[in-house]
Design an enzyme around this catalytic site. Sequence first.
Site, PDB file in Angstrom:
ATOM      1  N   GLY A 152     -17.475  -4.204   7.339  1.00 10.04           N
ATOM      2  CA  GLY A 152     -18.161  -4.875   6.240  1.00 10.04           C
ATOM      3  C   GLY A 152     -19.222  -4.012   5.583  1.00 10.04           C
ATOM      4  O   GLY A 152     -20.327  -3.870   6.113  1.00 10.04           O
ATOM      5  N   GLY A 159     -20.588  -2.688  -4.873  1.00 15.79           N
ATOM      6  CA  GLY A 159     -19.306  -2.104  -4.493  1.00 15.79           C
ATOM      7  C   GLY A 159     -19.422  -0.582  -4.443  1.00 15.79           C
ATOM      8  O   GLY A 159     -19.614   0.010  -3.380  1.00 15.79           O
ATOM      9  N   TRP A 184     -14.410  -8.650  -0.020  1.00 16.00           N
ATOM     10  CA  TRP A 184     -13.263  -7.738  -0.081  1.00 16.00           C
ATOM     11  C   TRP A 184     -13.049  -7.022   1.247  1.00 16.00           C
ATOM     12  O   TRP A 184     -12.824  -5.815   1.261  1.00 16.00           O
ATOM     13  CB  TRP A 184     -13.449  -6.683  -1.191  1.00 16.00           C
ATOM     14  CG  TRP A 184     -13.460  -7.245  -2.550  1.00 16.00           C
ATOM     15  CD1 TRP A 184     -14.520  -7.249  -3.418  1.00 16.00           C
ATOM     16  CD2 TRP A 184     -12.384  -7.900  -3.217  1.00 16.00           C
ATOM     17  NE1 TRP A 184     -14.156  -7.878  -4.583  1.00 16.00           N
ATOM     18  CE2 TRP A 184     -12.850  -8.283  -4.488  1.00 16.00           C
ATOM     19  CE3 TRP A 184     -11.063  -8.214  -2.855  1.00 16.00           C
ATOM     20  CZ2 TRP A 184     -12.058  -8.957  -5.391  1.00 16.00           C
ATOM     21  CZ3 TRP A 184     -10.269  -8.892  -3.764  1.00 16.00           C
ATOM     22  CH2 TRP A 184     -10.775  -9.248  -5.018  1.00 16.00           C
ATOM     23  N   GLN A 302      19.045  14.139 -18.535  1.00 13.52           N
ATOM     24  CA  GLN A 302      17.897  15.049 -18.383  1.00 13.52           C
ATOM     25  C   GLN A 302      16.577  14.305 -18.225  1.00 13.52           C
ATOM     26  O   GLN A 302      15.693  14.740 -17.485  1.00 13.52           O
ATOM     27  CB  GLN A 302      17.814  16.005 -19.576  1.00 13.52           C
ATOM     28  CG  GLN A 302      18.905  17.055 -19.555  1.00 13.52           C
ATOM     29  CD  GLN A 302      18.796  18.032 -20.704  1.00 13.52           C
ATOM     30  OE1 GLN A 302      17.959  17.883 -21.593  1.00 13.52           O
ATOM     31  NE2 GLN A 302      19.658  19.030 -20.713  1.00 13.52           N
ATOM     32  N   GLY A 362      15.034   0.552 -13.659  1.00 13.85           N
ATOM     33  CA  GLY A 362      15.274  -0.430 -14.718  1.00 13.85           C
ATOM     34  C   GLY A 362      14.790  -1.804 -14.291  1.00 13.85           C
ATOM     35  O   GLY A 362      13.776  -1.930 -13.592  1.00 13.85           O
ATOM     36  N   GLU A 386     -12.291   2.234  -0.961  1.00 14.59           N
ATOM     37  CA  GLU A 386     -12.736   3.489  -0.327  1.00 14.59           C
ATOM     38  C   GLU A 386     -13.188   4.499  -1.369  1.00 14.59           C
ATOM     39  O   GLU A 386     -12.911   5.693  -1.262  1.00 14.59           O
ATOM     40  CB  GLU A 386     -11.603   4.077   0.497  1.00 14.59           C
ATOM     41  CG  GLU A 386     -11.033   3.102   1.473  1.00 14.59           C
ATOM     42  CD  GLU A 386     -11.501   3.342   2.879  1.00 14.59           C
ATOM     43  OE1 GLU A 386     -12.222   4.322   3.108  1.00 14.59           O
ATOM     44  OE2 GLU A 386     -11.158   2.523   3.732  1.00 14.59           O
ATOM     45  N   GLY A 387     -13.892   4.015  -2.390  1.00 17.90           N
ATOM     46  CA  GLY A 387     -14.338   4.881  -3.474  1.00 17.90           C
ATOM     47  C   GLY A 387     -13.307   4.874  -4.575  1.00 17.90           C
ATOM     48  O   GLY A 387     -12.149   5.244  -4.353  1.00 17.90           O
TER      49      GLY A 387
END
Length: 407
Positions: A152, A159, A184, A302, A362, A386-387
Amino acid sequence: MAANSTEDKQNSGKSKFSDPFVSPDFYNIDDLLTGEQKLVRSSVRDFVKKEITPYIEEWSQKARFPYEIVKKFGETGAFGPTIPAEYGGGGLDYISYGLIMQEIERGDSGMRSTASVQGSLVMYPIFKFGSEEQRRKYLPKLAAGEWLGCFGLTEPDHGSNPGGMLTHFKDMGDHYLLNGSKMWISNAPKADLAVVWAKNEEGRIHGLIVERGMEGFSTPETHNKWSLRASTTGELVFDNVKVPKENLLPGKSGLGAPLMCLDSARYGISWGALGAAMDCYDSARRYSLERIQFDKPIASFQLVQKKLAEMLTEITKAQLICWRLGKLMDEGKATTQQISLAKRNNVAMALDVAREARQIHGAMGITGDYPVMRHMMNLESVVTYEGTHDIHLLILGNEITGIPAFK
Ligand SMILES: Cc1cc2nc3c(=O)[nH]c(=O)nc-3n(C[C@H](O)[C@H](O)[C@H](O)COP(=O)(O)OP(=O)(O)OC[C@H]3O[C@@H](n4cnc5c(N)ncnc54)[C@H](O)[C@@H]3O)c2cc1C
């Protein structure tokens, strides 16, 4: 296929699982790995093919965290691979650790998040900053997957700037009184314990081990995520939680302590993102050879070949970054800035590969019949946690110029 590893060439077609993944190795990077590292990778790859890929689409679609995987991760050695064996860890080198993260995230970033948090953000601080008593009490159970941990640091209003955190504790003589909240937090809703970063009365950041069942401690789950859906995320709420004094991590205080943990986790993410990219590339390669349009496999066009060639190029560059960074980690020479470069580059690369792979598939690419859309959505979290991508750029900018541009 020259672009694939020897191990996969030997194994391809023999797998009893439905997951046909073949890993790219265009620069023979396998030649740089030791026998033990290859063995570790192959055992985790088999584990992922057996325990994760057959079920991950369903878990993700249903937003179900497969709690049973925790024990299995413990048994397979995914928790704390670099922690010494006397505490239940794997006693392995950093390249083996990276390869484990690569293989797990090849299966799913959410599954890798569970393992990263447990190893790098819970076991690592207890090992590095904990007392001998704390190490003996917690590490073997965490390594075995008997207990699940969480970390935590992030708060609702802090943040990218965790140093501004508001969560705090007071010394009450025979215990600490903890108040505040974290947001989070991966693993939180199911965690048996949390390594929590909070300020003391002087405003100094310390790590505290908070155990489930302590009065005033709750872990409400965060719902409605479109990303990391098989990983469980939540809040940590501390309402006058009495934390025993022996639960404070004595070895290090200040913001540097959680940032050291993040270095270890970000290193693992660099490898993990590579795994997700490899899976997307491999799926796109196979799909493009099978899918016929205008009477030809789409792989013969291509524009599709350009996508595949660029994916393989970027994956190969990222593999070399990971390997070299792993060597520096083992020598104890890797810097925070070098880790930032790897995390930032490899996650952005994986996200680009996932998006291009999605296009090659697709309409099929948006379904759970292929892993690409799931990886793509997962990586949207990985690029932020984590950044963030931009915070790592600022870390590099500071390193290059000597001028911090954070404020
Ligand atoms: C699924 C998930 C799991 C997570 N798990 C954990 C966990 O286990 N433990 C934990 O502690 N945290 C966890 N986090 C939190 C995560 O680390 C934070 O989300 C992250 O640090 C960014 O903080 P923020 O979301 O508050 O964004 P903010 O800091 O609000 O940033 C928002 C945007 O502003 C930009 N920004 C901010 N400051 C600057 C600046 N100085 N210059 C330029 N741009 C800037 C950022 O780059 C970003 O684009 C998790 C997040 C997610 C999504």
